[in-house]
Design a protein around this motif. Structure first.
Motif, PDB file in Angstrom:
ATOM      1  N   ARG A  10      14.106 -32.734   2.748  1.00 37.69           N
ATOM      2  CA  ARG A  10      14.164 -31.583   1.852  1.00 37.69           C
ATOM      3  C   ARG A  10      14.316 -30.277   2.618  1.00 37.69           C
ATOM      4  O   ARG A  10      14.870 -29.306   2.103  1.00 37.69           O
ATOM      5  CB  ARG A  10      12.906 -31.547   0.979  1.00 37.69           C
ATOM      6  CG  ARG A  10      12.759 -32.741   0.047  1.00 37.69           C
ATOM      7  CD  ARG A  10      11.502 -32.639  -0.789  1.00 37.69           C
ATOM      8  NE  ARG A  10      11.483 -31.417  -1.595  1.00 37.69           N
ATOM      9  CZ  ARG A  10      10.457 -31.052  -2.370  1.00 37.69           C
ATOM     10  NH1 ARG A  10       9.360 -31.818  -2.424  1.00 37.69           N
ATOM     11  NH2 ARG A  10      10.516 -29.934  -3.070  1.00 37.69           N
ATOM     12  N   SER A  11      13.825 -30.226   3.831  1.00 39.72           N
ATOM     13  CA  SER A  11      13.916 -28.983   4.601  1.00 39.72           C
ATOM     14  C   SER A  11      15.334 -28.678   5.071  1.00 39.72           C
ATOM     15  O   SER A  11      15.600 -27.561   5.540  1.00 39.72           O
ATOM     16  CB  SER A  11      12.994 -29.065   5.826  1.00 39.72           C
ATOM     17  OG  SER A  11      13.382 -30.135   6.678  1.00 39.72           O
ATOM     18  N   ALA A  12      16.245 -29.640   4.946  1.00 37.71           N
ATOM     19  CA  ALA A  12      17.621 -29.437   5.425  1.00 37.71           C
ATOM     20  C   ALA A  12      18.565 -29.015   4.319  1.00 37.71           C
ATOM     21  O   ALA A  12      19.766 -28.888   4.568  1.00 37.71           O
ATOM     22  CB  ALA A  12      18.137 -30.717   6.090  1.00 37.71           C
ATOM     23  N   PHE A  13      18.048 -28.764   3.107  1.00 38.52           N
ATOM     24  CA  PHE A  13      18.913 -28.404   1.993  1.00 38.52           C
ATOM     25  C   PHE A  13      18.905 -26.884   1.802  1.00 38.52           C
ATOM     26  O   PHE A  13      17.856 -26.237   1.861  1.00 38.52           O
ATOM     27  CB  PHE A  13      18.454 -29.085   0.700  1.00 38.52           C
ATOM     28  CG  PHE A  13      18.754 -30.561   0.659  1.00 38.52           C
ATOM     29  CD1 PHE A  13      19.958 -31.021   0.151  1.00 38.52           C
ATOM     30  CD2 PHE A  13      17.847 -31.485   1.141  1.00 38.52           C
ATOM     31  CE1 PHE A  13      20.241 -32.372   0.113  1.00 38.52           C
ATOM     32  CE2 PHE A  13      18.123 -32.837   1.111  1.00 38.52           C
ATOM     33  CZ  PHE A  13      19.330 -33.277   0.602  1.00 38.52           C
ATOM     34  N   MET A  60      22.484 -29.111   5.005  1.00 38.70           N
ATOM     35  CA  MET A  60      22.943 -28.415   6.201  1.00 38.70           C
ATOM     36  C   MET A  60      23.169 -29.420   7.332  1.00 38.70           C
ATOM     37  O   MET A  60      22.257 -30.188   7.664  1.00 38.70           O
ATOM     38  CB  MET A  60      21.907 -27.371   6.635  1.00 38.70           C
ATOM     39  CG  MET A  60      21.757 -26.195   5.688  1.00 38.70           C
ATOM     40  SD  MET A  60      20.643 -24.937   6.361  1.00 38.70           S
ATOM     41  CE  MET A  60      19.124 -25.876   6.533  1.00 38.70           C
ATOM     42  N   PRO A  61      24.345 -29.426   7.940  1.00 32.79           N
ATOM     43  CA  PRO A  61      24.635 -30.407   8.996  1.00 32.79           C
ATOM     44  C   PRO A  61      24.376 -29.887  10.407  1.00 32.79           C
ATOM     45  O   PRO A  61      24.834 -30.501  11.373  1.00 32.79           O
ATOM     46  CB  PRO A  61      26.127 -30.679   8.789  1.00 32.79           C
ATOM     47  CG  PRO A  61      26.668 -29.381   8.300  1.00 32.79           C
ATOM     48  CD  PRO A  61      25.565 -28.719   7.515  1.00 32.79           C
ATOM     49  N   GLU A  62      23.664 -28.758  10.542  1.00 28.63           N
ATOM     50  CA  GLU A  62      23.478 -28.188  11.877  1.00 28.63           C
ATOM     51  C   GLU A  62      22.642 -29.099  12.774  1.00 28.63           C
ATOM     52  O   GLU A  62      22.780 -29.063  14.002  1.00 28.63           O
ATOM     53  CB  GLU A  62      22.808 -26.808  11.786  1.00 28.63           C
ATOM     54  CG  GLU A  62      23.752 -25.684  11.405  1.00 28.63           C
ATOM     55  CD  GLU A  62      24.114 -25.707   9.936  1.00 28.63           C
ATOM     56  OE1 GLU A  62      23.449 -26.451   9.180  1.00 28.63           O
ATOM     57  OE2 GLU A  62      25.057 -24.988   9.537  1.00 28.63           O
ATOM     58  N   ASP A  63      21.751 -29.880  12.179  1.00 24.83           N
ATOM     59  CA  ASP A  63      20.913 -30.749  12.990  1.00 24.83           C
ATOM     60  C   ASP A  63      21.541 -32.121  13.211  1.00 24.83           C
ATOM     61  O   ASP A  63      20.902 -33.010  13.782  1.00 24.83           O
ATOM     62  CB  ASP A  63      19.543 -30.935  12.318  1.00 24.83           C
ATOM     63  CG  ASP A  63      19.652 -31.544  10.934  1.00 24.83           C
ATOM     64  OD1 ASP A  63      20.725 -31.384  10.309  1.00 24.83           O
ATOM     65  OD2 ASP A  63      18.689 -32.183  10.479  1.00 24.83           O
ATOM     66  N   LEU A  64      22.773 -32.304  12.760  1.00 27.94           N
ATOM     67  CA  LEU A  64      23.453 -33.588  12.918  1.00 27.94           C
ATOM     68  C   LEU A  64      24.364 -33.518  14.135  1.00 27.94           C
ATOM     69  O   LEU A  64      25.097 -32.543  14.327  1.00 27.94           O
ATOM     70  CB  LEU A  64      24.275 -33.922  11.665  1.00 27.94           C
ATOM     71  CG  LEU A  64      23.502 -33.893  10.338  1.00 27.94           C
ATOM     72  CD1 LEU A  64      24.432 -34.259   9.198  1.00 27.94           C
ATOM     73  CD2 LEU A  64      22.307 -34.843  10.383  1.00 27.94           C
ATOM     74  N   PHE A  65      24.328 -34.562  14.931  1.00 27.37           N
ATOM     75  CA  PHE A  65      25.114 -34.614  16.152  1.00 27.37           C
ATOM     76  C   PHE A  65      26.063 -35.797  16.053  1.00 27.37           C
ATOM     77  O   PHE A  65      25.659 -36.952  16.135  1.00 27.37           O
ATOM     78  CB  PHE A  65      24.212 -34.752  17.388  1.00 27.37           C
ATOM     79  CG  PHE A  65      23.248 -33.610  17.546  1.00 27.37           C
ATOM     80  CD1 PHE A  65      23.647 -32.429  18.143  1.00 27.37           C
ATOM     81  CD2 PHE A  65      21.954 -33.709  17.056  1.00 27.37           C
ATOM     82  CE1 PHE A  65      22.757 -31.367  18.285  1.00 27.37           C
ATOM     83  CE2 PHE A  65      21.062 -32.659  17.187  1.00 27.37           C
ATOM     84  CZ  PHE A  65      21.470 -31.483  17.807  1.00 27.37           C
TER      85      PHE A  65
END
Length: 220
Positions: free
Chosen positions: A67-70, A188-193
């Motif tokens: 939920r924190s990534a939305f 949010m895809p910033e934490d996706l690698f």
């Protein structure tokens, strides 16, 4: 003094029973040969192997629903960029979501599900995995491959467009696609690698999932 009588020559004796049973013996030998794997069983095994290999690339579901990534996208281009990045990263999870929505749509209407399963079984056992030396015989009449294919096409057309099967499939795919689009746009895809190796493995996974179509069979 008379010599001892010469014994009569020994002639080869043929056993009629043994000679007559030679075809049966050959058939017995042929029956002892290992039975080849049926095309349908091989198709199912390759399908399950492809699905298992593709599911190995799925991401943790806790990461999907974090939920924190939305957050709300700033613009349409931002939403499109997020969706593209999330599709590349959560491709297997998104495919499972669409499949679940499609399955739920069909399970809610058991009659349509039975029609679809019967249609798939007819295609498999009457055309795809039927041997070329096994003609279709119905009511004492033998149908050729062309007639069988035409009958299956007509039956599929009737099942899809004169029942609720097509509408259920389309609605299930639309619901699943809407869920995937909404999640991909707001996550949010910033934490996706996702590096090149992951992208290459994604392409190979997509190809591996469809590799069962190349399974050897009578018509596939």
């Amino acid at each position: 003094m008379a010599s001892a009588p010469t014994p009569p020559p020994l002639l080869p004796v043929t056993n009629p029973a043994a000679a007559g049973s030679s075809p049966a013996a050959a058939g017995a030998v042929g029956s002892d040969a290992p039975i080849s794997t049926p095309a349908f069983r091989l198709f199912v095994s390759r399908l399950s192997e492809s699905a298992r290999r593709s599911l190995a690339d799925r991401r943790p579901w806790t990461e999907l629903i974090d939920r924190s990534a939305f957050s709300r996208p700033d613009s349409l281009s931002d939403a499109t960029s997020r969706l593209r990045r999330n599709l590349a990263y959560f491709r297997v999870n998104y495919a499972a979501v669409v499949a679940f929505a499609l399955g739920a749509s069909l399970l809610a209407h058991p009659f349509s599900l039975l029609i679809l399963l019967g249609l798939l079984a007819a295609w498999c056992f009457l055309y795809l995995f039927r041997g070329s030396d096994q003609p279709v015989v119905l009511f004492g009449r033998t149908f050729s491959d062309r007639e069988t294919l035409l009958g299956l096409v007509v039956a599929s057309f009737v099942a899809f467009f004169f029942t609720s099967v097509a509408s259920l499939i389309i609605s299930g795919l639309l619901v699943g696609g809407a869920i995937v689009a909404a999640h991909g746009a707001f996550r949010m895809p910033e934490d996706l690698f996702l590096d090149d190796a992951d992208a290459a493995s994604g392409n190979s996974a997509a190809q591996g999932l469809l590799s069962f179509l190349g399974a050897p069979g009578s018509r596939v």
